[in-house]
Scaffold this motif. Structure first.
Motif, PDB file in Angstrom:
ATOM      1  N   GLN A   2       0.823  -1.197   0.000  1.00  0.00           N
ATOM      2  CA  GLN A   2       0.000   0.000   0.000  1.00  0.00           C
ATOM      3  C   GLN A   2       0.865   1.259   0.000  1.00  0.00           C
ATOM      4  OE1 GLN A   2      -2.739   0.198   3.235  1.00  0.00           O
ATOM      5  NE2 GLN A   2      -3.825   1.958   2.421  1.00  0.00           N
ATOM      6  N   ILE A   3       1.977   1.223   0.732  1.00  0.00           N
ATOM      7  CA  ILE A   3       2.868   2.391   0.756  1.00  0.00           C
ATOM      8  C   ILE A   3       3.475   2.624  -0.621  1.00  0.00           C
ATOM      9  CG2 ILE A   3       4.912   1.118   1.563  1.00  0.00           C
ATOM     10  CD1 ILE A   3       4.072   4.654   2.655  1.00  0.00           C
ATOM     11  N   ILE A   4       3.811   1.550  -1.324  1.00  0.00           N
ATOM     12  CA  ILE A   4       4.383   1.701  -2.671  1.00  0.00           C
ATOM     13  C   ILE A   4       3.344   2.294  -3.611  1.00  0.00           C
ATOM     14  CG2 ILE A   4       5.296   0.419  -4.659  1.00  0.00           C
ATOM     15  CD1 ILE A   4       6.797  -1.344  -2.665  1.00  0.00           C
ATOM     16  N   GLN A   5       2.093   1.856  -3.492  1.00  0.00           N
ATOM     17  CA  GLN A   5       1.018   2.414  -4.316  1.00  0.00           C
ATOM     18  C   GLN A   5       0.837   3.898  -4.006  1.00  0.00           C
ATOM     19  OE1 GLN A   5      -0.668   0.870  -6.804  1.00  0.00           O
ATOM     20  NE2 GLN A   5      -1.541   2.860  -7.219  1.00  0.00           N
ATOM     21  N   SER A   6       0.902   4.240  -2.731  1.00  0.00           N
ATOM     22  CA  SER A   6       0.782   5.635  -2.335  1.00  0.00           C
ATOM     23  C   SER A   6       1.923   6.472  -2.929  1.00  0.00           C
ATOM     24  CB  SER A   6       0.791   5.736  -0.814  1.00  0.00           C
ATOM     25  OG  SER A   6       0.843   7.075  -0.402  1.00  0.00           O
ATOM     26  N   ILE A   7       3.111   5.915  -2.915  1.00  0.00           N
ATOM     27  CA  ILE A   7       4.267   6.618  -3.491  1.00  0.00           C
ATOM     28  C   ILE A   7       4.097   6.756  -4.995  1.00  0.00           C
ATOM     29  CG2 ILE A   7       6.756   6.462  -3.931  1.00  0.00           C
ATOM     30  CD1 ILE A   7       6.943   5.044  -1.149  1.00  0.00           C
ATOM     31  N   GLN A   8       3.647   5.696  -5.665  1.00  0.00           N
ATOM     32  CA  GLN A   8       3.462   5.745  -7.119  1.00  0.00           C
ATOM     33  C   GLN A   8       2.474   6.839  -7.508  1.00  0.00           C
ATOM     34  OE1 GLN A   8       2.318   1.699  -7.987  1.00  0.00           O
ATOM     35  NE2 GLN A   8       4.411   1.104  -8.480  1.00  0.00           N
ATOM     36  N   ILE A 104      16.463  11.462  -5.669  1.00  0.00           N
ATOM     37  CA  ILE A 104      15.893  10.880  -4.446  1.00  0.00           C
ATOM     38  C   ILE A 104      16.908   9.943  -3.794  1.00  0.00           C
ATOM     39  CG2 ILE A 104      14.061   9.404  -3.551  1.00  0.00           C
ATOM     40  CD1 ILE A 104      12.293  10.599  -5.851  1.00  0.00           C
ATOM     41  N   ALA A 105      17.620   9.191  -4.633  1.00  0.00           N
ATOM     42  CA  ALA A 105      18.671   8.320  -4.090  1.00  0.00           C
ATOM     43  C   ALA A 105      19.744   9.172  -3.399  1.00  0.00           C
ATOM     44  CB  ALA A 105      19.283   7.473  -5.199  1.00  0.00           C
ATOM     45  N   MET A 106      20.055  10.312  -3.961  1.00  0.00           N
ATOM     46  CA  MET A 106      21.055  11.201  -3.368  1.00  0.00           C
ATOM     47  C   MET A 106      20.537  11.776  -2.037  1.00  0.00           C
ATOM     48  SD  MET A 106      24.125  12.058  -3.946  1.00  0.00           S
ATOM     49  CE  MET A 106      24.404  11.737  -5.657  1.00  0.00           C
ATOM     50  N   ASP A 114      16.243   7.200  10.427  1.00  0.00           N
ATOM     51  CA  ASP A 114      15.753   5.856  10.095  1.00  0.00           C
ATOM     52  C   ASP A 114      14.519   5.938   9.210  1.00  0.00           C
ATOM     53  OD1 ASP A 114      17.761   4.589  11.478  1.00  0.00           O
ATOM     54  OD2 ASP A 114      16.582   4.337  13.328  1.00  0.00           O
ATOM     55  N   LYS A 115      13.646   6.880   9.499  1.00  0.00           N
ATOM     56  CA  LYS A 115      12.420   7.058   8.704  1.00  0.00           C
ATOM     57  C   LYS A 115      12.788   7.383   7.249  1.00  0.00           C
ATOM     58  CE  LYS A 115       8.059   7.630   7.912  1.00  0.00           C
ATOM     59  NZ  LYS A 115       7.142   6.513   7.876  1.00  0.00           N
ATOM     60  N   ALA A 116      13.748   8.290   7.061  1.00  0.00           N
ATOM     61  CA  ALA A 116      14.154   8.681   5.709  1.00  0.00           C
ATOM     62  C   ALA A 116      14.769   7.507   4.961  1.00  0.00           C
ATOM     63  CB  ALA A 116      15.135   9.849   5.774  1.00  0.00           C
ATOM     64  N   ILE A 117      15.583   6.721   5.635  1.00  0.00           N
ATOM     65  CA  ILE A 117      16.229   5.567   5.002  1.00  0.00           C
ATOM     66  C   ILE A 117      15.181   4.535   4.584  1.00  0.00           C
ATOM     67  CG2 ILE A 117      17.769   3.612   5.407  1.00  0.00           C
ATOM     68  CD1 ILE A 117      19.409   5.568   7.225  1.00  0.00           C
ATOM     69  N   ASN A 118      14.262   4.209   5.487  1.00  0.00           N
ATOM     70  CA  ASN A 118      13.210   3.236   5.170  1.00  0.00           C
ATOM     71  C   ASN A 118      12.302   3.736   4.047  1.00  0.00           C
ATOM     72  OD1 ASN A 118      14.071   1.358   7.048  1.00  0.00           O
ATOM     73  ND2 ASN A 118      12.827   2.247   8.682  1.00  0.00           N
ATOM     74  N   MET A 119      11.978   5.015   4.097  1.00  0.00           N
ATOM     75  CA  MET A 119      11.112   5.578   3.063  1.00  0.00           C
ATOM     76  C   MET A 119      11.827   5.589   1.716  1.00  0.00           C
ATOM     77  SD  MET A 119       8.119   6.398   2.448  1.00  0.00           S
ATOM     78  CE  MET A 119       7.489   6.385   4.091  1.00  0.00           C
ATOM     79  N   ASN A 120      13.121   5.879   1.728  1.00  0.00           N
ATOM     80  CA  ASN A 120      13.886   5.876   0.478  1.00  0.00           C
ATOM     81  C   ASN A 120      13.865   4.490  -0.172  1.00  0.00           C
ATOM     82  OD1 ASN A 120      14.832   8.494  -0.034  1.00  0.00           O
ATOM     83  ND2 ASN A 120      16.806   7.628  -0.617  1.00  0.00           N
ATOM     84  N   ILE A 121      13.978   3.465   0.644  1.00  0.00           N
ATOM     85  CA  ILE A 121      13.918   2.091   0.126  1.00  0.00           C
ATOM     86  C   ILE A 121      12.566   1.862  -0.556  1.00  0.00           C
ATOM     87  CG2 ILE A 121      13.800  -0.345   0.824  1.00  0.00           C
ATOM     88  CD1 ILE A 121      15.911   0.417   3.014  1.00  0.00           C
ATOM     89  N   ASN A 122      11.490   2.303   0.088  1.00  0.00           N
ATOM     90  CA  ASN A 122      10.158   2.149  -0.503  1.00  0.00           C
ATOM     91  C   ASN A 122       9.997   2.967  -1.781  1.00  0.00           C
ATOM     92  OD1 ASN A 122       9.029   0.292   1.335  1.00  0.00           O
ATOM     93  ND2 ASN A 122       8.663   1.936   2.805  1.00  0.00           N
ATOM     94  N   ILE A 123      10.566   4.161  -1.792  1.00  0.00           N
ATOM     95  CA  ILE A 123      10.483   5.005  -2.992  1.00  0.00           C
ATOM     96  C   ILE A 123      11.223   4.333  -4.149  1.00  0.00           C
ATOM     97  CG2 ILE A 123      11.219   7.203  -4.004  1.00  0.00           C
ATOM     98  CD1 ILE A 123      10.651   8.471  -1.219  1.00  0.00           C
TER      99      ILE A 123
END
Length: 190
Positions: A2-8, A104-106, A114-123
């Motif tokens: 669901q988070i990936i769909q939200s990001i998309q 975004i990778a940069m 930790d939140k930014a790292i986890n979110m970056n993985i999902n993005i």
């Protein structure tokens, strides 16, 4: 998933690139947009123009018109840029920044929570999922083109078969006419 769909849903195509806006990224990283842009500006050498760019007014207006279909959406879009209250109404102070997948990778290098790292993985997963979809669509387009070519070949072949059948039928019809014609001359009686 669901988070990936939200990001998309937050990935837009601008200048031929798939990008995410600074406000959406800040929302996902759970920081203020202002803090995100400050971190980027402190590390501006990491963000060349193909990693990050600021939208023009026309691009932003076009993006707003593409997305703004409901009043709820309009409220969301007005939060895309920093607003100031002045006089009679609200005026945009800053146009948003758009980050490509590489930008975004940069960001993961300068935002170390930790939140930014986890979110970056999902993005990154969302971008990969979109790339897979695009590749599948390309495969489908190629398959449809091959089918079209085969069908056009079949049309030619069917046309040739139809012509041959028509010729055979014409020959049969003329032969039948010949055999059914009135004979002239004497008929032998038995």
């Amino acid at each position: 998933m669901q988070i990936i769909q939200s990001i998309q849903n937050r990935i837009h195509t601008i200048r031929g690139e798939r990008v995410m806006l600074d406000k959406d990224l800040a929302l996902l990283y759970e920081i203020e947009t202002k803090r995100l842009t400050e971190a980027v500006k402190r590390n501006i050498k990491r963000f060349p123009e193909d990693f990050m760019f600021q939208l023009t007014k026309q691009e932003f207006d076009s993006l707003r018109s593409q997305i703004a279909t409901l009043n709820d959406t309009e409220a969301y879009l007005s939060s895309q840029i920093v607003m100031i209250n002045k006089g009679r109404g609200q005026h945009a102070k800053y146009l948003p920044y758009a980050f490509t997948e590489q930008g975004i990778a940069m960001l993961s290098g300068i935002l170390n929570s930790d939140k930014a790292i986890n979110m970056n993985i999902n993005i990154m997963r969302a971008f990969v999922a979109i790339r897979k979809i695009v590749l599948q669509q390309q495969d489908i387009k190629e398959q449809l083109q091959a089918i079209k070519e085969r069908l056009s070949e079949h049309d030619v072949q069917l046309s040739q078969i139809y012509d041959a059948m028509e010729n055979i039928l014409d020959e049969k019809a003329s032969q039948r006419k010949w055999e059914e014609r009135d004979r002239i001359g004497f008929k032998a009686i038995k």
